[in-house]
Design a protein around this motif. Structure first.
Motif, PDB file in Angstrom:
ATOM      1  N   ASP A 192      19.817 -72.606  28.518  1.00 47.30           N
ATOM      2  CA  ASP A 192      18.415 -73.287  28.899  1.00 47.30           C
ATOM      3  C   ASP A 192      18.034 -74.131  27.464  1.00 47.30           C
ATOM      4  O   ASP A 192      17.626 -75.263  27.923  1.00 47.30           O
ATOM      5  CB  ASP A 192      17.343 -71.947  28.800  1.00 47.30           C
ATOM      6  N   ARG A 193      18.280 -73.629  26.342  1.00 48.38           N
ATOM      7  CA  ARG A 193      17.837 -74.507  25.342  1.00 48.38           C
ATOM      8  C   ARG A 193      18.651 -75.749  25.286  1.00 48.38           C
ATOM      9  O   ARG A 193      18.078 -77.091  24.848  1.00 48.38           O
ATOM     10  CB  ARG A 193      18.185 -73.734  23.902  1.00 48.38           C
ATOM     11  N   GLU A 194      19.894 -75.864  25.707  1.00 47.70           N
ATOM     12  CA  GLU A 194      20.819 -77.059  25.642  1.00 47.70           C
ATOM     13  C   GLU A 194      20.551 -77.802  27.178  1.00 47.70           C
ATOM     14  O   GLU A 194      21.302 -78.855  27.223  1.00 47.70           O
ATOM     15  CB  GLU A 194      22.380 -76.584  25.555  1.00 47.70           C
ATOM     16  N   LYS A 195      19.742 -77.391  27.848  1.00 47.28           N
ATOM     17  CA  LYS A 195      19.470 -78.240  29.218  1.00 47.28           C
ATOM     18  C   LYS A 195      20.850 -78.181  29.972  1.00 47.28           C
ATOM     19  O   LYS A 195      20.926 -79.299  30.577  1.00 47.28           O
ATOM     20  CB  LYS A 195      18.704 -79.332  29.225  1.00 47.28           C
ATOM     21  N   ALA A 196      21.715 -77.079  29.965  1.00 41.51           N
ATOM     22  CA  ALA A 196      22.639 -76.963  30.851  1.00 41.51           C
ATOM     23  C   ALA A 196      22.628 -76.954  32.593  1.00 41.51           C
ATOM     24  O   ALA A 196      21.630 -76.279  32.704  1.00 41.51           O
ATOM     25  CB  ALA A 196      23.704 -76.022  30.489  1.00 41.51           C
ATOM     26  N   THR A 197      23.236 -77.551  33.140  1.00 44.48           N
ATOM     27  CA  THR A 197      23.282 -77.190  34.581  1.00 44.48           C
ATOM     28  C   THR A 197      24.180 -76.073  34.925  1.00 44.48           C
ATOM     29  O   THR A 197      25.177 -75.948  34.843  1.00 44.48           O
ATOM     30  CB  THR A 197      23.871 -78.654  35.336  1.00 44.48           C
ATOM     31  N   TYR A 198      23.326 -75.093  35.153  1.00 42.89           N
ATOM     32  CA  TYR A 198      24.259 -73.804  35.660  1.00 42.89           C
ATOM     33  C   TYR A 198      23.370 -72.865  36.633  1.00 42.89           C
ATOM     34  O   TYR A 198      22.037 -73.016  36.829  1.00 42.89           O
ATOM     35  CB  TYR A 198      24.190 -73.007  34.459  1.00 42.89           C
ATOM     36  N   ARG A 199      24.091 -71.861  37.145  1.00 40.60           N
ATOM     37  CA  ARG A 199      23.397 -70.987  38.141  1.00 40.60           C
ATOM     38  C   ARG A 199      24.183 -69.634  37.591  1.00 40.60           C
ATOM     39  O   ARG A 199      24.932 -69.437  37.112  1.00 40.60           O
ATOM     40  CB  ARG A 199      23.451 -71.201  39.595  1.00 40.60           C
ATOM     41  N   VAL A 200      23.312 -68.682  37.774  1.00 39.95           N
ATOM     42  CA  VAL A 200      23.554 -67.077  37.659  1.00 39.95           C
ATOM     43  C   VAL A 200      23.853 -66.452  38.851  1.00 39.95           C
ATOM     44  O   VAL A 200      23.138 -66.756  39.836  1.00 39.95           O
ATOM     45  CB  VAL A 200      22.656 -66.294  36.764  1.00 39.95           C
ATOM     46  N   VAL A 201      24.989 -65.758  39.036  1.00 38.28           N
ATOM     47  CA  VAL A 201      25.347 -65.057  40.155  1.00 38.28           C
ATOM     48  C   VAL A 201      25.433 -63.550  39.849  1.00 38.28           C
ATOM     49  O   VAL A 201      26.264 -63.168  38.893  1.00 38.28           O
ATOM     50  CB  VAL A 201      26.855 -65.659  40.937  1.00 38.28           C
ATOM     51  N   GLU A 202      24.807 -62.776  40.601  1.00 40.54           N
ATOM     52  CA  GLU A 202      24.727 -61.357  40.542  1.00 40.54           C
ATOM     53  C   GLU A 202      25.893 -60.911  41.298  1.00 40.54           C
ATOM     54  O   GLU A 202      26.017 -61.243  42.383  1.00 40.54           O
ATOM     55  CB  GLU A 202      23.234 -60.508  40.586  1.00 40.54           C
ATOM     56  N   HIS A 203      26.500 -59.974  41.136  1.00 42.11           N
ATOM     57  CA  HIS A 203      27.685 -59.388  41.947  1.00 42.11           C
ATOM     58  C   HIS A 203      27.924 -57.922  41.470  1.00 42.11           C
ATOM     59  O   HIS A 203      27.581 -57.432  40.249  1.00 42.11           O
ATOM     60  CB  HIS A 203      28.997 -60.354  41.970  1.00 42.11           C
ATOM     61  N   PRO A 204      28.754 -57.446  42.025  1.00 41.43           N
ATOM     62  CA  PRO A 204      29.302 -55.886  41.906  1.00 41.43           C
ATOM     63  C   PRO A 204      30.263 -56.211  40.511  1.00 41.43           C
ATOM     64  O   PRO A 204      30.807 -56.924  40.259  1.00 41.43           O
ATOM     65  CB  PRO A 204      30.083 -55.431  43.126  1.00 41.43           C
ATOM     66  N   ALA A 205      30.103 -55.135  39.648  1.00 42.13           N
ATOM     67  CA  ALA A 205      30.753 -55.124  38.426  1.00 42.13           C
ATOM     68  C   ALA A 205      32.183 -55.473  38.629  1.00 42.13           C
ATOM     69  O   ALA A 205      32.954 -54.684  39.338  1.00 42.13           O
ATOM     70  CB  ALA A 205      30.472 -53.707  37.503  1.00 42.13           C
ATOM     71  N   GLU A 206      32.544 -56.527  38.063  1.00 44.35           N
ATOM     72  CA  GLU A 206      34.168 -56.831  38.082  1.00 44.35           C
ATOM     73  C   GLU A 206      34.737 -57.710  37.030  1.00 44.35           C
ATOM     74  O   GLU A 206      34.044 -58.680  36.628  1.00 44.35           O
ATOM     75  CB  GLU A 206      34.397 -57.488  39.499  1.00 44.35           C
ATOM     76  N   GLY A 207      35.769 -57.307  36.584  1.00 40.84           N
ATOM     77  CA  GLY A 207      36.279 -58.103  35.347  1.00 40.84           C
ATOM     78  C   GLY A 207      37.651 -58.951  35.729  1.00 40.84           C
ATOM     79  O   GLY A 207      38.159 -59.677  34.773  1.00 40.84           O
TER      80      GLY A 207
END
Length: 173
Positions: A12-27
């Motif tokens: 946010d501070r760096e004004k990046a273009t991004y989105r957050v995706v919520e999903h089941p826990a997976e690595g």
């Protein structure tokens, strides 16, 4: 502040273009890419490596989720003598994250980042677990490079049709 909160605050501070995706826990790269709606090759696999001959306690090596790291190339990219993958506990200590949730962003200034050059050139967006196994970030590759300013080098092993998982105890001389 949690690693996830640190990441989103930085973006946010760096004004990046991004989105957050919520999903089941997976690595695991293959499984998490499916729930994110991205390809495995877009996934930024972040591996903590120990490298002898440098001042830093470790190096964050970043490559495509469908590739394996070439430890000799990682070591050479940072000017080290010898290296190996950091044990899980050291990786958690250096990043604040469990293996599988380690982002390709240094959450500590003591951890230099080296990114595979092919990975950066392959996609306009990259995706990664953002300090948690149940949250991912999909962001513009150009913003990632601008914010992180990583060292860029060819650090991935040659692609193979069915590459095995990266072994945790491998070393490079």
């Amino acid at each position: 502040m949690s690693p996830f909160e640190q990441i989103t605050a930085l973006l946010d501070r760096e004004k990046a273009t991004y989105r957050v995706v919520e999903h089941p826990a997976e690595g695991r790269s293959e499984e998490v890419s499916a729930v994110r709606g991205t390809t495995v090759s877009q996934g930024a696999k972040a591996l903590v490596c120990r490298v002898k001959g440098i001042e830093a306690p470790g190096v964050l090596a970043v490559l495509a989720g469908d590739r394996r790291a070439d430890l000799k190339k990682v070591v050479a990219a940072v000017g080290g003598r010898k290296g190996g993958f950091a044990p899980s506990e050291l990786a958690k200590q250096l990043t604040g994250c469990v293996v599988g949730a380690i982002p390709p962003l240094p959450l500590s200034a003591a951890l230099p980042v080296v990114v595979d050059e092919e990975f950066l050139a392959a996609h306009e967006e990259i995706a990664f677990n953002a300090g948690r196994l149940d949250r991912s970030v999909v962001m513009a590759t150009a913003d990632y490079v601008r914010i992180v300013a990583p060292a860029v080098a060819p650090i991935a092993a040659p692609a193979t049709p069915a590459a095995p998982a990266t072994p945790a105890a491998a070393t490079a001389e």
